[in-house]
Design an enzyme around this catalytic site. Sequence first.
Site, PDB file in Angstrom:
ATOM      1  CG  PHE A 116      -1.988   0.986   1.157  1.00  0.00           C
ATOM      2  CD1 PHE A 116      -3.010   0.777   0.599  1.00  0.00           C
ATOM      3  CD2 PHE A 116      -1.656   2.259   1.521  1.00  0.00           C
ATOM      4  CE1 PHE A 116      -4.247   1.794   0.627  1.00  0.00           C
ATOM      5  CE2 PHE A 116      -2.760   3.187   1.483  1.00  0.00           C
ATOM      6  CZ  PHE A 116      -3.915   2.953   1.049  1.00  0.00           C
ATOM      7  CG  ASP A 142      -0.221  -1.888   7.085  1.00  0.00           C
ATOM      8  OD1 ASP A 142      -1.461  -1.966   7.494  1.00  0.00           O
ATOM      9  OD2 ASP A 142       0.059  -0.860   6.155  1.00  0.00           O
ATOM     10  CE1 TYR A 179      -9.713   3.337   6.090  1.00  0.00           C
ATOM     11  CE2 TYR A 179      -8.786   4.495   8.068  1.00  0.00           C
ATOM     12  CZ  TYR A 179      -8.478   3.838   6.843  1.00  0.00           C
ATOM     13  OH  TYR A 179      -7.499   4.276   5.843  1.00  0.00           O
ATOM     14  CE  LYS A 180      -8.303   0.271   4.451  1.00  0.00           C
ATOM     15  NZ  LYS A 180      -6.842   0.173   4.218  1.00  0.00           N
ATOM     16  NE  ARG A 182      -9.547  -2.560  -3.384  1.00  0.00           N
ATOM     17  CZ  ARG A 182      -9.231  -2.079  -2.164  1.00  0.00           C
ATOM     18  NH1 ARG A 182      -8.054  -2.153  -1.496  1.00  0.00           N
ATOM     19  NH2 ARG A 182      -9.833  -0.890  -1.787  1.00  0.00           N
TER      20      ARG A 182
HETATM   21  C1  PLP Z   1      -6.138   1.617   4.063  1.00  0.00           C
HETATM   22  C2  PLP Z   1      -4.706   1.467   4.347  1.00  0.00           C
HETATM   23  C3  PLP Z   1      -3.749   2.300   5.240  1.00  0.00           C
HETATM   24  C4  PLP Z   1      -4.423   3.562   5.226  1.00  0.00           C
HETATM   25  O1  PLP Z   1      -3.525   4.500   6.030  1.00  0.00           O
HETATM   26  P1  PLP Z   1      -4.322   5.647   6.475  1.00  0.00           P
HETATM   27  O2  PLP Z   1      -3.283   6.378   7.163  1.00  0.00           O
HETATM   28  O3  PLP Z   1      -5.448   5.292   7.326  1.00  0.00           O
HETATM   29  O4  PLP Z   1      -4.876   6.625   5.489  1.00  0.00           O
HETATM   30  C5  PLP Z   1      -2.476   2.003   5.156  1.00  0.00           C
HETATM   31  N1  PLP Z   1      -1.927   0.928   4.794  1.00  0.00           N
HETATM   32  C6  PLP Z   1      -2.530  -0.166   4.176  1.00  0.00           C
HETATM   33  C7  PLP Z   1      -2.038  -1.772   3.945  1.00  0.00           C
HETATM   34  C8  PLP Z   1      -4.129   0.102   4.119  1.00  0.00           C
HETATM   35  O5  PLP Z   1      -4.584  -0.929   3.307  1.00  0.00           O
END
Ligand code: PLP
Length: 414
Positions: free
Chosen positions: A127, A199, A224-225, A373
């Site tokens: 990500f 992560d 939030y996911k 997705r």
């Molecule tokens: C959604 C996601 C993030 C999001 O980071 P934010 O700081 O909350 O915007 C980070 N890493 C991964 C792997 C994600 O899927």
Amino acid sequence: MKHSPDFAEIKAMDKADPLRAMRDQFILPEGVIYLDGNSLGAASAAVLQSLQEATQEWSQDLIKSWNKAGWFELPLVLGDRIGQLIGAARGQVVVCDTTSSNLYKVLHAALAMRPDRSVIVAEGGSFPTDLYVAEGVMSVLSGKSMRLEGVDAPDIESLIDESVAVVLINHVNYKTGELRDMAALTQKAHDAGALIIWDLCHSAGALPVHLDEAKADFAVGCTYKYLNGGPGAPAFIYAAQHLQGQIRQPLSGWWGHARPFAFEQTYDASAGIGQFLCGTQPILSIRALKGALSIWEQVDLQTVRQKSIALTDLFINLVEAKCADYGFELESNRNGQKRGSQVSFSHANSYEIMQALIARGVIGDFRAPSSMRFGFTPLYTSYEDVWQAVQVLEDVMKSGVWRDAQYAVRTAVT
Ligand SMILES: *Cc1c(COP(=O)(O)O)cnc(C)c1O
């Protein structure tokens, strides 16, 4: 050829689903099949109730609520609650800030614990925020460099040697859903004397995670996911108990001080996981998260995982059976044990096809350059949802309606 279930069999699967009743706790609009809980989880009655209570606490008790409603303790209290979902014993998880800023804190802290080593190992397919944050951390520390899987070598294991300070890794890949073996990779990093940061954005609430058992050093993740905490809900940090005495994170704000209300002139970090706090936390969002987490007290993650694999298997099976002629290529692992709770297909016209699906109430998302997705959230996704979603996809492809010019218009958030 693989058996593709018919509608009667799908109905029977829903009837036998032990999580079937959980759906009633969520609030989903009529006519929508929501397959994007991997990006933003759905609202629940528990969250709305929590927000309602928070408005009372604020409007009626004002500043007293920091003590009376326990606002001040919530980052640690909810951290322990999340710890139960990710295999962490008490005192090792704190809820705060965003995943990106938390990554900055833990990566900086981890590098400081390996001062004689210079290399960060990460994934080219990470990500992107993880890589951007690593760039930011490297910009304030001299002599550090990054090696990337998919760029410097085909697999991450071969990048780990005695010069590596930290391995920064996504447990589940955001685009393909590929699931890493946490215990094995952690062991590999440790054998080389490196630290590892996991992560968990796409695994917290999606599948059982065993941080303590895997002997992980650090982890970050968002709420939030799959945890359904609400848009921009605060993230979390895990730091293994045995490391906590050695950690110094760089954002040394007053909430991470050992005695914040002594108002001392110099910084003295809290000894525990609370040292990762920086400043005043977003209490309304944290109150919403408290409601979202209460739902998890009723569910067992093994059951969630079993249903998740069944839902994703079914989706792959039906897409391949009904949409074989339309050029979709499966990007996710066919083996459910090696996949998170999502399925991705690539197609040259993924963006337009996804827009046409969304217009018909099937909500997934698009990830550049060519991925569609579909996230499956066992607490509120039914087998019938999967069936209906594939029917709509088949219809969109057969009719060619996705070619309509309106679906090619790009939005800011995809
Ligand atoms: C959604 C996601 C993030 C999001 O980071 P934010 O700081 O909350 O915007 C980070 N890493 C991964 C792997 C994600 O899927």
